[in-house]
Design a protein around this motif. Structure first.
Motif, mmCIF file in Angstrom:
data_model
loop_
_atom_site.group_PDB
_atom_site.id
_atom_site.type_symbol
_atom_site.label_atom_id
_atom_site.label_comp_id
_atom_site.label_asym_id
_atom_site.label_seq_id
_atom_site.Cartn_x
_atom_site.Cartn_y
_atom_site.Cartn_z
ATOM 1 N N CYS A 23 -3.117 -16.585 -27.618
ATOM 2 C CA CYS A 23 -3.322 -15.265 -27.003
ATOM 3 C C CYS A 23 -4.056 -15.403 -25.673
ATOM 4 O O CYS A 23 -3.638 -14.833 -24.656
ATOM 5 N N MET A 27 -2.492 -14.667 -21.971
ATOM 6 C CA MET A 27 -3.164 -13.650 -21.152
ATOM 7 C C MET A 27 -3.582 -14.233 -19.807
ATOM 8 O O MET A 27 -3.382 -13.601 -18.756
ATOM 9 N N ALA A 30 -0.482 -14.786 -17.588
ATOM 10 C CA ALA A 30 0.094 -13.512 -17.144
ATOM 11 C C ALA A 30 -0.763 -12.852 -16.070
ATOM 12 O O ALA A 30 -0.248 -12.394 -15.040
ATOM 13 N N ALA A 47 4.588 -5.656 -16.707
ATOM 14 C CA ALA A 47 4.356 -5.928 -18.129
ATOM 15 C C ALA A 47 3.071 -6.721 -18.369
ATOM 16 O O ALA A 47 2.591 -6.785 -19.500
ATOM 17 N N SER A 48 2.504 -7.307 -17.325
ATOM 18 C CA SER A 48 1.326 -8.156 -17.483
ATOM 19 C C SER A 48 0.147 -7.417 -18.093
ATOM 20 O O SER A 48 -0.534 -7.940 -18.983
ATOM 21 N N GLU A 50 0.130 -4.584 -19.947
ATOM 22 C CA GLU A 50 0.397 -4.201 -21.345
ATOM 23 C C GLU A 50 0.318 -5.405 -22.266
ATOM 24 O O GLU A 50 -0.257 -5.335 -23.346
ATOM 25 N N LEU A 51 0.911 -6.507 -21.835
ATOM 26 C CA LEU A 51 0.897 -7.721 -22.647
ATOM 27 C C LEU A 51 -0.533 -8.215 -22.840
ATOM 28 O O LEU A 51 -0.928 -8.566 -23.956
ATOM 29 N N SER A 52 -1.318 -8.208 -21.771
ATOM 30 C CA SER A 52 -2.703 -8.665 -21.869
ATOM 31 C C SER A 52 -3.522 -7.777 -22.803
ATOM 32 O O SER A 52 -4.323 -8.270 -23.591
ATOM 33 N N LEU A 55 -2.420 -8.541 -26.459
ATOM 34 C CA LEU A 55 -2.903 -9.850 -26.899
ATOM 35 C C LEU A 55 -4.418 -9.878 -27.052
ATOM 36 O O LEU A 55 -4.945 -10.536 -27.950
ATOM 37 N N SER A 124 5.528 1.453 -26.273
ATOM 38 C CA SER A 124 4.776 1.265 -25.038
ATOM 39 C C SER A 124 5.688 1.544 -23.845
ATOM 40 O O SER A 124 6.913 1.398 -23.930
ATOM 41 N N LEU A 127 6.795 -2.482 -21.863
ATOM 42 C CA LEU A 127 7.425 -3.493 -22.719
ATOM 43 C C LEU A 127 8.273 -2.895 -23.835
ATOM 44 O O LEU A 127 9.153 -3.560 -24.359
ATOM 45 N N TYR A 129 7.282 -2.165 -26.916
ATOM 46 C CA TYR A 129 6.928 -2.554 -28.286
ATOM 47 C C TYR A 129 6.402 -1.327 -29.020
ATOM 48 O O TYR A 129 5.893 -0.391 -28.406
#
Length: 168
Positions: A23, A27, A30, A47-48, A50-52, A55, A124, A127, A129
């Protein structure tokens, strides 16, 4: 001079550490590329963020669950330290603490479950998800810590004052 051999790491703890490292690594990569693209080229990776965020939430709750059996959560041991020389009182205090931990886990788990249900039909923005993935780690962490506390209570495991049993 002989150095002490380290305590064996439980396989579940090893998996938790690997997941947390993954994770954190994803992170970091990204966010790094997003910063480079924003400041160097005037664009970014939508997306960076949201992904961060996703995670980070998972990493925190995986870490919280992994920290419990290792005795790494914050503890105020002044009362327990005073009762350590009185076995019956210490045993009773230990049981009360375990029950309180299970109650806190039940409340956290119930609230997280309600948020999971609410988030099942939402996605979201970037992304896509299911938003239920954000409160899900809180639910899983609450269940894991609650079960560990129950097992410790049933087994009568004494409260670990650990870390030199310093009074705080």
């Amino acid at each position: 001079m002989n150095s002490p051999t380290p305590a064996p790491v439980h396989p579940a703890a090893r998996v938790a550490h690997i997941l947390m490292a993954l994770c954190l690594g994803i992170m970091a990569v990204a966010v790094f590329f997003n910063v480079v693209l924003r400041y160097g080229f005037g664009s970014g990776i939508p997306a960076s963020e949201e992904l961060s965020r996703l995670l980070f939430v998972w990493m925190v709750f995986i870490g919280a669950a992994a920290a419990y059996p290792a005795g790494e959560h914050m503890a105020f041991t002044s009362l327990a330290g005073l009762l350590a020389r009185k076995p019956l009182a210490f045993k009773l205090l230990t049981a009360v603490i375990r029950v309180l931990v299970m109650a806190a886990c039940a409340m956290l788990g119930w609230g997280a479950w309600q948020q999971v249900v609410v988030g099942m039909d939402s996605h979201s923005v970037v992304l896509g998800y299911p938003v239920a993935l954000l409160p899900l780690p809180a639910l899983l962490c609450a269940v894991a810590i609650g079960v560990m506390a129950l097992v410790e209570l049933v087994r009568g495991k004494p409260l670990d004052l650990g870390h030199g049993a310093e009074v705080e």
